[in-house]
Design a protein around this motif. Structure first.
Motif, PDB file in Angstrom:
ATOM      1  N   VAL A 178       0.841  -1.201   0.000  1.00 51.57           N
ATOM      2  CA  VAL A 178       0.000   0.000   0.000  1.00 51.57           C
ATOM      3  C   VAL A 178       0.873   1.248   0.000  1.00 51.57           C
ATOM      4  CG1 VAL A 178      -1.626   1.283   1.413  1.00 51.57           C
ATOM      5  CG2 VAL A 178      -1.999  -1.072   0.977  1.00 51.57           C
ATOM      6  N   LEU A 179       2.057   1.183   0.627  1.00 52.99           N
ATOM      7  CA  LEU A 179       2.979   2.316   0.622  1.00 52.99           C
ATOM      8  C   LEU A 179       3.332   2.720  -0.797  1.00 52.99           C
ATOM      9  CD1 LEU A 179       4.483   3.551   3.103  1.00 52.99           C
ATOM     10  CD2 LEU A 179       6.447   2.378   2.305  1.00 52.99           C
ATOM     11  N   THR A 180       3.693   1.737  -1.623  1.00 51.39           N
ATOM     12  CA  THR A 180       3.988   2.027  -3.023  1.00 51.39           C
ATOM     13  C   THR A 180       2.753   2.536  -3.746  1.00 51.39           C
ATOM     14  OG1 THR A 180       5.573   0.244  -2.961  1.00 51.39           O
ATOM     15  CG2 THR A 180       4.942   1.027  -5.094  1.00 51.39           C
ATOM     16  N   ALA A 181       1.589   1.921  -3.435  1.00 50.25           N
ATOM     17  CA  ALA A 181       0.378   2.267  -4.183  1.00 50.25           C
ATOM     18  C   ALA A 181      -0.048   3.703  -3.917  1.00 50.25           C
ATOM     19  CB  ALA A 181      -0.749   1.313  -3.802  1.00 50.25           C
ATOM     20  N   ILE A 182       0.153   4.205  -2.697  1.00 48.06           N
ATOM     21  CA  ILE A 182      -0.279   5.576  -2.406  1.00 48.06           C
ATOM     22  C   ILE A 182       0.535   6.559  -3.230  1.00 48.06           C
ATOM     23  CG2 ILE A 182      -0.309   7.336  -0.631  1.00 48.06           C
ATOM     24  CD1 ILE A 182      -1.027   5.313   1.366  1.00 48.06           C
ATOM     25  N   VAL A 183       1.854   6.336  -3.307  1.00 47.81           N
ATOM     26  CA  VAL A 183       2.700   7.275  -4.036  1.00 47.81           C
ATOM     27  C   VAL A 183       2.380   7.249  -5.520  1.00 47.81           C
ATOM     28  CG1 VAL A 183       5.070   7.808  -4.573  1.00 47.81           C
ATOM     29  CG2 VAL A 183       4.488   7.105  -2.317  1.00 47.81           C
ATOM     30  N   ILE A 184       2.154   6.033  -6.065  1.00 49.92           N
ATOM     31  CA  ILE A 184       1.865   5.968  -7.496  1.00 49.92           C
ATOM     32  C   ILE A 184       0.483   6.549  -7.790  1.00 49.92           C
ATOM     33  CG2 ILE A 184       1.524   4.358  -9.363  1.00 49.92           C
ATOM     34  CD1 ILE A 184       3.798   2.841  -8.468  1.00 49.92           C
ATOM     35  N   GLY A 185      -0.479   6.376  -6.870  1.00 49.44           N
ATOM     36  CA  GLY A 185      -1.790   6.999  -7.068  1.00 49.44           C
ATOM     37  C   GLY A 185      -1.683   8.504  -7.145  1.00 49.44           C
ATOM     38  N   PHE A 186      -0.819   9.090  -6.320  1.00 45.26           N
ATOM     39  CA  PHE A 186      -0.623  10.533  -6.394  1.00 45.26           C
ATOM     40  C   PHE A 186      -0.021  10.939  -7.730  1.00 45.26           C
ATOM     41  CE2 PHE A 186       0.272  14.731  -5.288  1.00 45.26           C
ATOM     42  CZ  PHE A 186       1.566  15.018  -5.659  1.00 45.26           C
ATOM     43  N   GLY A 187       0.940  10.160  -8.236  1.00 39.83           N
ATOM     44  CA  GLY A 187       1.537  10.486  -9.528  1.00 39.83           C
ATOM     45  C   GLY A 187       0.523  10.458 -10.656  1.00 39.83           C
ATOM     46  N   VAL A 188      -0.358   9.442 -10.631  1.00 39.20           N
ATOM     47  CA  VAL A 188      -1.382   9.333 -11.685  1.00 39.20           C
ATOM     48  C   VAL A 188      -2.354  10.501 -11.620  1.00 39.20           C
ATOM     49  CG1 VAL A 188      -3.349   7.945 -12.388  1.00 39.20           C
ATOM     50  CG2 VAL A 188      -1.202   6.865 -11.939  1.00 39.20           C
ATOM     51  N   THR A 189      -2.744  10.873 -10.383  1.00 36.06           N
ATOM     52  CA  THR A 189      -3.664  12.019 -10.238  1.00 36.06           C
ATOM     53  C   THR A 189      -3.030  13.292 -10.767  1.00 36.06           C
ATOM     54  OG1 THR A 189      -4.524  10.967  -8.264  1.00 36.06           O
ATOM     55  CG2 THR A 189      -5.074  13.248  -8.581  1.00 36.06           C
ATOM     56  N   ALA A 190      -1.723  13.480 -10.496  1.00 36.36           N
ATOM     57  CA  ALA A 190      -1.061  14.707 -10.946  1.00 36.36           C
ATOM     58  C   ALA A 190      -1.028  14.786 -12.471  1.00 36.36           C
ATOM     59  CB  ALA A 190       0.360  14.771 -10.389  1.00 36.36           C
ATOM     60  N   VAL A 191      -0.721  13.657 -13.142  1.00 37.56           N
ATOM     61  CA  VAL A 191      -0.669  13.703 -14.607  1.00 37.56           C
ATOM     62  C   VAL A 191      -2.061  13.906 -15.189  1.00 37.56           C
ATOM     63  CG1 VAL A 191      -0.076  12.377 -16.637  1.00 37.56           C
ATOM     64  CG2 VAL A 191       1.409  12.338 -14.706  1.00 37.56           C
ATOM     65  N   ALA A 192      -3.091  13.266 -14.582  1.00 41.50           N
ATOM     66  CA  ALA A 192      -4.465  13.436 -15.082  1.00 41.50           C
ATOM     67  C   ALA A 192      -4.897  14.894 -14.969  1.00 41.50           C
ATOM     68  CB  ALA A 192      -5.417  12.547 -14.296  1.00 41.50           C
TER      69      ALA A 192
END
Lengths: 128, 239, 96
Positions: free
Chosen positions: A90-104
């Motif tokens: 989940v630690l990895t998933a939170i950071v990658i979710g933030f990256g996806v939101t930023a690009v969107a």
């Protein structure tokens, strides 16, 4: 209070709210027309999935998986340690979710600059 | 009509999720006996203290046992920051200049930001240096440092961080991560193998290469997130 | 025991209420703040379930950084969901 009833209330509360978050986010992605609201829905789906993962890894009466001096003392007394693998995922998933939101969101800003609207109904031209 | 289909779809997804997850009893231990090591979690909990001397098991998993996934995550963050910078690129036209906010904020925010900003930086650096002893680590510390920079961006109109410094810090930290991995490959036999000596448990210098990797990740994430915020906040106005 | 059950149920109700508010509200700034409240309650849940690393990460990234990038997007696009778009020719062959 009866332990079985307490366990049932807590499990319905946490599993129910995680699944509720996923469904509410999915509704926002499918029905809403403004692009920022769709990205908010994506972010809510992410939050629901993270809660579901950590809820699966929890052990009743367990302690955090850190071998500090107090942790070693607790383990020697017989307390179990909570499963550490879902927490690492989940630690990895939170950071990658933030990256996806930023690009969107950057795509939404760029689209608004060209079409002067962010509602997907009004974007009709196929070529910018 | 469309709403009816959406409600039906949500009901199906909800039923599948409820049916699956309510069979998993909440709070029941599925790790098994720790000595028998029948599950992955039991193996990690048993062997972290003896083989690696790292106190925080989640840090040991993220950096050492599944270190390659962390390299992938750092790459994804880098691609997100680069993609953001290239999507929002806009050439400067005649007579425009960069500002972030249009006016200086109130006196309260300016004084408060200048006082709190060093404390936030020290907190962020503390969190990622002690990642192997207490909860924390590179990603958390980097996010805290980026929040400190955001406070300064909001308070002062002309506060800029030099783009060159951010680029160099980020690139050098990424190169350090891969270099540590290749060093492990050369002298240990596998990528990101632990080749330094492990110290005493709960010491600051312990755990081999684990603190070094997390310090590199902390600097890289802090520089990246600050760069993302500066790209998004730039607002070109005509003088 | 009773206090624990009431507290956890209250947190679950706040979570679902904030999620419904974030989806239904037409003023986008309020919806974004509701998303921040969801991250806050989630961080409390992660701490109660003995996962301190995850709670720190969700608090640092979900509350501060996600909210600020949404607010910057709202500044550069429209504030309300039911905006009437300006009917104008979409720019083609722009200088970009």
């Amino acid at each position: 209070m009866d332990p079985v009833l307490y366990n049932k209330i807590v499990s319905i509360g946490i599993y129910g709210s995680a699944i509720g978050l996923i469904l509410i986010g999915l509704y926002a992605v499918l029905v809403k027309k403004h692009l920022t609201k769709i990205v908010i829905g994506l972010s809510i789906i992410d939050s629901g999935i993270h809660l579901l993962f950590i809820a699966v890894g929890f052990i009743k009466g367990g302690t955090a998986p850190i071998f500090s001096p107090k942790g070693i003392e607790l383990v020697n007394q017989g307390t179990a340690m909570v499963d550490p693998v879902p927490q690492a995922l989940v630690l990895t998933a939170i950071v990658i979710g933030f990256g996806v939101t930023a690009v969107a969101l950057s795509l939404v800003i760029r689209l608004y600059r060209h079409q002067h609207t962010a509602k997907i109904d009004h974007i009709k031209s196929l070529k910018w | 009509m469309k709403k009816a289909i959406v409600i039906l779809l949500l009901a199906v997804v909800g039923w599948v999720l409820v049916d699956t997850f309510f069979q998993v009893n909440f709070g029941e231990s599925r790790l098994g006996e720790l000595e028998q090591q029948k599950t992955v979690g039991a193996f990690y909990l048993n062997n972290t203290v003896e083989k690696l001397t790292v106190a925080n098991v989640v840090t040991a998993i993220v950096v050492n046992y599944r270190g390659f996934d962390t390299l992938g995550e750092v790459t994804v963050l880098f691609l997100a920051a680069a993609g953001l910078g290239s999507i929002l690129y806009r050439r400067k036209e005649e007579g425009e200049h960069d500002v972030m906010v249009l006016n200086n904020s109130s006196q309260l925010l300016q004084t408060g930001a200048r006082l709190i900003f060093p404390a936030i930086l020290v907190l962020g650096v503390y969190v990622f240096i002690h990642g192997h002893l207490t909860p924390g680590g590179g990603f958390q510390g980097g996010a805290i440092i980026a929040t400190g920079f955001l406070l300064m961006f909001m308070a002062y109109k002309d506060y800029h961080v030099s783009h060159n410094v951010l680029t160099w810090v980020e690139s050098l930290a990424g190169v350090l991560f891969v270099t540590v991995g290749i060093w492990g490959l050369i002298s240990g036999g596998s990528f990101l193998e632990n080749v330094l000596g492990t110290g005493v448990l709960n010491d600051l210098v312990s755990g081999g290469v684990v603190p070094i990797i997390y310090i590199a990740v902390g600097f890289k994430v802090a520089a990246e997130l600050t760069g993302v915020l500066e790209t998004l906040l730039n607002f070109k106005t005509k003088k | 025991m009773v206090f624990n059950a009431i507290f956890l149920s209250l947190l679950a109700i706040i979570l679902i209420a904030a999620a419904i508010y974030a989806v239904v509200q037409k003023d986008l700034l309020y919806a974004v703040i509701a998303t921040g409240v969801i991250s806050l309650v989630l961080s409390i849940y992660f701490f109660i379930m003995q996962a301190p690393d995850v709670a720190l990460t969700e608090a640092a990234i979900g509350i501060a950084l996600t909210t600020i990038i949404f607010v910057i997007t709202i500044r550069n696009t429209s504030r309300r969901e039911d905006e009437i778009p300006v009917t104008k020719e979409p720019d083609r062959g722009d200088k970009n």
